[in-house]
Design a protein around this motif. Structure first.
Motif, PDB file in Angstrom:
ATOM      1  N   THR A 199       0.860  -1.088   0.002  1.00 54.97           N
ATOM      2  CA  THR A 199      -0.167  -0.043   0.062  1.00 54.97           C
ATOM      3  C   THR A 199       0.859   1.341   0.075  1.00 54.97           C
ATOM      4  O   THR A 199       1.923   0.982   0.307  1.00 54.97           O
ATOM      5  CB  THR A 199      -0.773  -0.051   1.264  1.00 54.97           C
ATOM      6  OG1 THR A 199      -0.171   0.245   2.397  1.00 54.97           O
ATOM      7  CG2 THR A 199      -1.596  -1.157   1.593  1.00 54.97           C
ATOM      8  N   ILE A 200       0.349   2.532  -0.223  1.00 55.41           N
ATOM      9  CA  ILE A 200       1.111   3.643  -0.246  1.00 55.41           C
ATOM     10  C   ILE A 200       1.543   3.960   1.133  1.00 55.41           C
ATOM     11  O   ILE A 200       2.880   4.141   1.573  1.00 55.41           O
ATOM     12  CB  ILE A 200       0.200   4.631  -0.828  1.00 55.41           C
ATOM     13  CG1 ILE A 200       0.133   4.506  -2.527  1.00 55.41           C
ATOM     14  CG2 ILE A 200       1.232   6.056  -0.677  1.00 55.41           C
ATOM     15  CD1 ILE A 200       1.579   4.460  -3.254  1.00 55.41           C
ATOM     16  N   GLY A 201       0.793   3.648   2.204  1.00 56.27           N
ATOM     17  CA  GLY A 201       0.927   3.940   3.478  1.00 56.27           C
ATOM     18  C   GLY A 201       2.401   2.931   3.863  1.00 56.27           C
ATOM     19  O   GLY A 201       3.268   3.372   4.584  1.00 56.27           O
ATOM     20  N   ARG A 202       2.266   1.523   3.668  1.00 57.31           N
ATOM     21  CA  ARG A 202       3.308   0.680   3.916  1.00 57.31           C
ATOM     22  C   ARG A 202       4.439   1.001   3.291  1.00 57.31           C
ATOM     23  O   ARG A 202       5.693   1.026   3.788  1.00 57.31           O
ATOM     24  CB  ARG A 202       2.669  -0.829   3.609  1.00 57.31           C
ATOM     25  CG  ARG A 202       3.833  -1.699   3.952  1.00 57.31           C
ATOM     26  CD  ARG A 202       3.930  -1.809   5.462  1.00 57.31           C
ATOM     27  NE  ARG A 202       5.305  -3.043   5.669  1.00 57.31           N
ATOM     28  CZ  ARG A 202       6.119  -2.749   6.480  1.00 57.31           C
ATOM     29  NH1 ARG A 202       6.365  -1.672   7.086  1.00 57.31           N
ATOM     30  NH2 ARG A 202       7.084  -3.783   6.406  1.00 57.31           N
ATOM     31  N   PHE A 203       4.482   1.110   2.049  1.00 59.56           N
ATOM     32  CA  PHE A 203       5.668   1.728   1.152  1.00 59.56           C
ATOM     33  C   PHE A 203       6.187   2.905   1.781  1.00 59.56           C
ATOM     34  O   PHE A 203       7.649   3.231   2.026  1.00 59.56           O
ATOM     35  CB  PHE A 203       5.447   1.587  -0.246  1.00 59.56           C
ATOM     36  CG  PHE A 203       6.774   1.607  -1.169  1.00 59.56           C
ATOM     37  CD1 PHE A 203       7.438   0.579  -1.014  1.00 59.56           C
ATOM     38  CD2 PHE A 203       7.343   2.896  -1.520  1.00 59.56           C
ATOM     39  CE1 PHE A 203       8.570   0.711  -1.932  1.00 59.56           C
ATOM     40  CE2 PHE A 203       8.464   2.909  -2.058  1.00 59.56           C
ATOM     41  CZ  PHE A 203       9.219   1.765  -2.429  1.00 59.56           C
ATOM     42  N   ALA A 204       5.344   3.936   2.092  1.00 57.97           N
ATOM     43  CA  ALA A 204       6.115   5.290   2.669  1.00 57.97           C
ATOM     44  C   ALA A 204       6.753   5.073   3.874  1.00 57.97           C
ATOM     45  O   ALA A 204       8.023   5.376   4.212  1.00 57.97           O
ATOM     46  CB  ALA A 204       4.680   6.297   2.947  1.00 57.97           C
ATOM     47  N   THR A 205       6.324   4.053   4.941  1.00 55.00           N
ATOM     48  CA  THR A 205       6.972   3.704   5.967  1.00 55.00           C
ATOM     49  C   THR A 205       8.213   3.332   5.802  1.00 55.00           C
ATOM     50  O   THR A 205       9.356   3.367   6.269  1.00 55.00           O
ATOM     51  CB  THR A 205       5.999   2.773   6.878  1.00 55.00           C
ATOM     52  OG1 THR A 205       4.867   3.551   7.188  1.00 55.00           O
ATOM     53  CG2 THR A 205       6.802   2.321   8.120  1.00 55.00           C
ATOM     54  N   LEU A 206       8.325   2.280   4.801  1.00 59.31           N
ATOM     55  CA  LEU A 206       9.661   1.254   4.437  1.00 59.31           C
ATOM     56  C   LEU A 206      10.743   2.520   3.906  1.00 59.31           C
ATOM     57  O   LEU A 206      11.992   2.326   4.191  1.00 59.31           O
ATOM     58  CB  LEU A 206       9.207   0.468   3.409  1.00 59.31           C
ATOM     59  CG  LEU A 206       8.518  -0.906   4.167  1.00 59.31           C
ATOM     60  CD1 LEU A 206       8.233  -1.675   2.529  1.00 59.31           C
ATOM     61  CD2 LEU A 206       9.560  -1.645   4.871  1.00 59.31           C
ATOM     62  N   ALA A 207       9.983   3.344   3.201  1.00 54.58           N
ATOM     63  CA  ALA A 207      11.167   4.489   2.513  1.00 54.58           C
ATOM     64  C   ALA A 207      11.248   5.645   3.459  1.00 54.58           C
ATOM     65  O   ALA A 207      11.819   6.636   3.052  1.00 54.58           O
ATOM     66  CB  ALA A 207      10.183   5.025   1.274  1.00 54.58           C
ATOM     67  N   ASN A 208      10.757   5.410   4.873  1.00 51.66           N
ATOM     68  CA  ASN A 208      11.269   6.637   6.045  1.00 51.66           C
ATOM     69  C   ASN A 208      10.544   8.133   5.516  1.00 51.66           C
ATOM     70  O   ASN A 208      11.202   8.984   5.741  1.00 51.66           O
ATOM     71  CB  ASN A 208      12.586   6.773   6.031  1.00 51.66           C
ATOM     72  CG  ASN A 208      13.309   5.489   6.541  1.00 51.66           C
ATOM     73  OD1 ASN A 208      12.822   4.557   7.379  1.00 51.66           O
ATOM     74  ND2 ASN A 208      14.254   5.042   5.974  1.00 51.66           N
ATOM     75  N   MET A 209       9.283   8.101   5.121  1.00 54.36           N
ATOM     76  CA  MET A 209       8.681   9.318   4.880  1.00 54.36           C
ATOM     77  C   MET A 209       7.153   8.929   5.115  1.00 54.36           C
ATOM     78  O   MET A 209       6.775   7.863   5.456  1.00 54.36           O
ATOM     79  CB  MET A 209       8.634   9.790   3.424  1.00 54.36           C
ATOM     80  CG  MET A 209       7.994   8.633   2.478  1.00 54.36           C
ATOM     81  SD  MET A 209       8.336   9.369   0.580  1.00 54.36           S
ATOM     82  CE  MET A 209       9.963   9.016   0.344  1.00 54.36           C
ATOM     83  N   SER A 210       6.328  10.096   5.334  1.00 59.63           N
ATOM     84  CA  SER A 210       4.923   9.827   5.706  1.00 59.63           C
ATOM     85  C   SER A 210       4.231   9.457   4.364  1.00 59.63           C
ATOM     86  O   SER A 210       4.718   9.765   3.116  1.00 59.63           O
ATOM     87  CB  SER A 210       4.467  11.247   6.051  1.00 59.63           C
ATOM     88  OG  SER A 210       4.423  12.348   4.969  1.00 59.63           O
TER      89      SER A 210
END
Length: 69
Positions: free
Chosen positions: A15-26
């Motif tokens: 998901t965009i939310g999960r990937f954002a977490t992995l990429a260290n951003m909101s």
């Protein structure tokens, strides 16, 4: 918009939310960047490619497009 990048994220089941977490951003920051509202930093570009597939071409992955070809 970064259609290829969005497609690669989706293809891997993130998901965009999960990937954002992995990429260290909101999530909001990633959405703004995917929509071309703000730019990716070089460190973000390298991290995202590493998370998705180090063999992917940066030119293809981060090509900005107005619409899907």
């Amino acid at each position: 918009m970064y259609y290829r990048l969005r497609n690669e994220i989706d293809k891997r089941g993130y998901t965009i939310g999960r990937f954002a977490t992995l990429a260290n951003m909101s999530e909001k920051s990633l959405r703004n960047k995917l929509n071309g509202m703000t730019d990716f930093s070089w460190s973000e570009v390298l991290l995202i490619r590493e998370l998705l597939d180090p063999e992917l071409s940066l030119e293809d992955l981060f090509k900005r497009e107005d619409k899907i070809a």
